[in-house]
Design a protein around this motif. Structure first.
Motif: not given
Ligand SMILES: *Cc1c(COP(=O)(O)O)cnc(C)c1O
Length: 417
Positions: A134-140, A180-184, A349-352
């Motif tokens: 079971v996991a919570v987003r975002p993760l690396y 804190p989560a990567n990247p938000t 830029h995380p999305a890239s």
């Protein structure tokens, strides 16, 4: 964002109350410099030795057979001299000892990278027939990928923290969060989540906060994961991973590490131990600059939103109104590069890049939008960093104007046809 909530100084007071094997427990800053080195003076040494041996001579094969049997049965650290460096290494063992002290755990087991460390955790649970996570987003991004792509036969249920208790099944082997989560830089209440986990082990990826700002086991987590590549090494020149946990779980991890081979190199172990010595100083200094930069970014009309966590730290994420790619190509002092936690400031830029491997829909729904930039603040002077950000933001603004006029020109052209 409340910059007053950077808790660096309070945390020292707390760490002096953490149970420890020494008679009087020492503050985090002291442990950072001394842990894993306790035997050096007696050895007549000051710097820790680097042991590069892959194998070790032994004239007693019967004795070795017994020691190997014991390791296979228990996973306990070998007593006596090492046998082979996939089993154990004295230099990497120093780093493990030190990190366990800083995280307040019984043990720690090191790996070749953060992803090798997470892989070993998943294999330990899968070997017990517990493949569901079971996991919570975002993760690396790559953690998300490793869990979701089924590469290790893992099945994952993604949920928010409030949905964890309901998502747990009889075959759930692990609950995983990053805070804190990567990247938000989204934060999770570790204590509340640990409660929701019941008897299922909670893994907290503590890469961003480091034990300087947060020790998850004090809030009920059972397993703490680090990409040691980031703050623990701290200089952008060593790759490693480490899991801090109780000795029972560490023993299973050592068995998996022995069988699968994702060991930390002794040179990397040396550099990570060296990095730990300055970890508290680096994290506090960079956090102070990050607080200041996030304050200025929040007040800047070119910035749509700033993310800075309550726990503090040296990561700042922000969303721009203009073209994020243009900003990346315009920085001069700041290095446009993935990774984080180095002495120098990095932006990406995380999305890239860091989260490119995550499915686009999942990426967006977990807050990793196309205008989000992630900055790892280093140890440069904060005015120099701000000057570089400002000039990059200006060129990005210029880009926005020209692309806006470009769009309208194209629009006119289409309408004209
Ligand atoms: C980088 C990172 C990892 C992966 O670590 P590697 O050392 O690159 O394998 C895992 N978790 C977080 C939060 C990271 O930032």
């Amino acid at each position: 964002m409340d910059p007053m909530l950077v808790q660096s100084d309070d945390m020292d007071t707390e760490s002096s109350m953490t149970p420890s094997t020494t008679t009087r427990s020492r503050a985090l800053a002291t442990e950072a410099v001394h842990a894993g080195r306790d035997d050096l003076a007696a050895l007549g040494l000051h710097a820790p030795p680097i042991d590069l041996s892959t194998t070790y001579p032994s004239y007693d094969s019967r004795g070795e057979a017994e020691r190997i049997d014991t390791f296979a049965a228990t996973g306990a650290r070998l007593e006596g001299p090492p046998v082979y460096s996939r089993l154990d290494n004295p230099t990497t063992a120093r780093f493990e000892t030190a990190l366990a002290r800083l995280e307040g755990t019984e043990s720690a087991v090191s790996f070749a990278s953060g992803m090798a460390a997470l892989t070993a955790v998943l294999l330990v649970r899968a070997s017990m027939g517990l493949r569901h996570v079971v996991a919570v987003r975002p993760l690396y991004g790559c953690s998300d990928h490793l869990l979701g792509a089924g590469l290790l036969g893992t099945e994952v249920t993604w949920t928010d923290p409030a949905g964890i208790a309901e998502a747990i099944r009889p075959d759930t082997g692990l609950v995983m969060v990053e805070t804190p989560a990567n990247p938000t830089l989204a934060e999770v209440d570790i204590r509340a989540v640990a409660h929701a986990c019941g008897s299922v082990p909670l893994l907290v990826d503590n890469t961003f906060a480091t034990p300087v700002l947060q020790r998850p086991v004090e809030h009920g987590a059972r397993i703490v994961l680090h990409s040691a590549t980031k703050y623990l090494g701290g200089h952008g020149d060593v790759m490693g991973g480490v899991v801090a946990c109780d000795e029972e779980f560490a023993a299973r991890l050592r068995q998996v590490r022995f069988a699968t081979g994702g060991v930390l190199h002794p040179m990397a172990g040396y550099l990570l131990l060296r990095g730990l010595a300055t970890l508290p100083v680096r994290v506090r200094a960079a956090s102070a600059s990050a607080v200041e930069l996030s304050r200025r970014l929040t007040a800047d009309p070119r910035i749509a939103r700033v993310h800075y966590p309550k726990v503090g730290g040296a990561m700042v994420s922000f969303e721009v109104y203009g073209d994020p790619h243009r900003l990346i190509s315009s920085v001069r002092l700041i290095t446009p590069a993935v990774s984080l936690g180095s002495v120098d400031t990095l932006i990406q830029h995380p999305a890239s890049i860091s989260h490119r491997i995550v499915d686009e829909g999942d990426r967006r729904s977990s807050g990793v939008g196309d205008r989000l930039l992630r900055m790892s603040v280093g140890l440069e002077d904060v005015e120099d960093l701000w000057a570089d950000l400002c000039q990059a933001l200006s060129s990005q603004e210029a880009g926005r104007e020209s692309s806006a006029s470009g769009e309208s020109a194209a629009g006119l052209l289409v309408r004209g046809q």
